[in-house]
Design a protein around this motif. Structure first.
Motif, PDB file in Angstrom:
ATOM      1  N   SER A   6       0.729   8.580   8.696  1.00  0.00           N
ATOM      2  CA  SER A   6       1.196   7.705   7.632  1.00  0.00           C
ATOM      3  C   SER A   6       2.717   7.727   7.537  1.00  0.00           C
ATOM      4  CB  SER A   6       0.581   8.129   6.302  1.00  0.00           C
ATOM      5  OG  SER A   6       1.021   7.293   5.267  1.00  0.00           O
ATOM      6  N   ARG A   7       3.313   8.910   7.633  1.00  0.00           N
ATOM      7  CA  ARG A   7       4.778   9.034   7.564  1.00  0.00           C
ATOM      8  C   ARG A   7       5.441   8.349   8.751  1.00  0.00           C
ATOM      9  NH1 ARG A   7       9.081   8.313   5.197  1.00  0.00           N
ATOM     10  NH2 ARG A   7      10.827   9.555   5.892  1.00  0.00           N
ATOM     11  N   HIS A   8       4.910   8.528   9.949  1.00  0.00           N
ATOM     12  CA  HIS A   8       5.476   7.889  11.138  1.00  0.00           C
ATOM     13  C   HIS A   8       5.374   6.374  11.040  1.00  0.00           C
ATOM     14  CE1 HIS A   8       6.482  11.392  13.555  1.00  0.00           C
ATOM     15  NE2 HIS A   8       5.361  11.946  13.139  1.00  0.00           N
ATOM     16  N   LEU A   9       4.245   5.882  10.562  1.00  0.00           N
ATOM     17  CA  LEU A   9       4.095   4.435  10.382  1.00  0.00           C
ATOM     18  C   LEU A   9       5.085   3.912   9.346  1.00  0.00           C
ATOM     19  CD1 LEU A   9       0.210   4.097  10.520  1.00  0.00           C
ATOM     20  CD2 LEU A   9       1.857   3.253  12.219  1.00  0.00           C
ATOM     21  N   ALA A  10       5.329   4.671   8.286  1.00  0.00           N
ATOM     22  CA  ALA A  10       6.295   4.266   7.270  1.00  0.00           C
ATOM     23  C   ALA A  10       7.706   4.183   7.859  1.00  0.00           C
ATOM     24  CB  ALA A  10       6.269   5.237   6.096  1.00  0.00           C
TER      25      ALA A  10
END
Length: 59
Positions: A6-10
């Motif tokens: 989720s953090r990488h996608l953000a």
């Protein structure tokens, strides 16, 4: 982990490298190809400039 993904996608979304579309509880991601096209054009121009520099050789 899910949180890491989720953090990488953000981060990718903040950089405008991906787009997302929510449908119910699902989120679909797609690559923003216009950004990649700009990067490829920049690399091509950069390579062309370095090739031109080597063409000034005296015989």
């Amino acid at each position: 982990t899910g949180a890491s993904i989720s953090r990488h996608l953000a981060i990718l979304k903040e950089a405008d490298l991906i787009r997302n579309q929510r449908e119910g509880k699902f989120i679909y991601y797609e690559l923003n190809t216009s950004v990649l096209e700009d990067v490829m054009l920049w690399i091509t121009n950069l390579k062309g400039a370095s090739d031109d520099e080597g063409n000034d050789k005296k015989i």
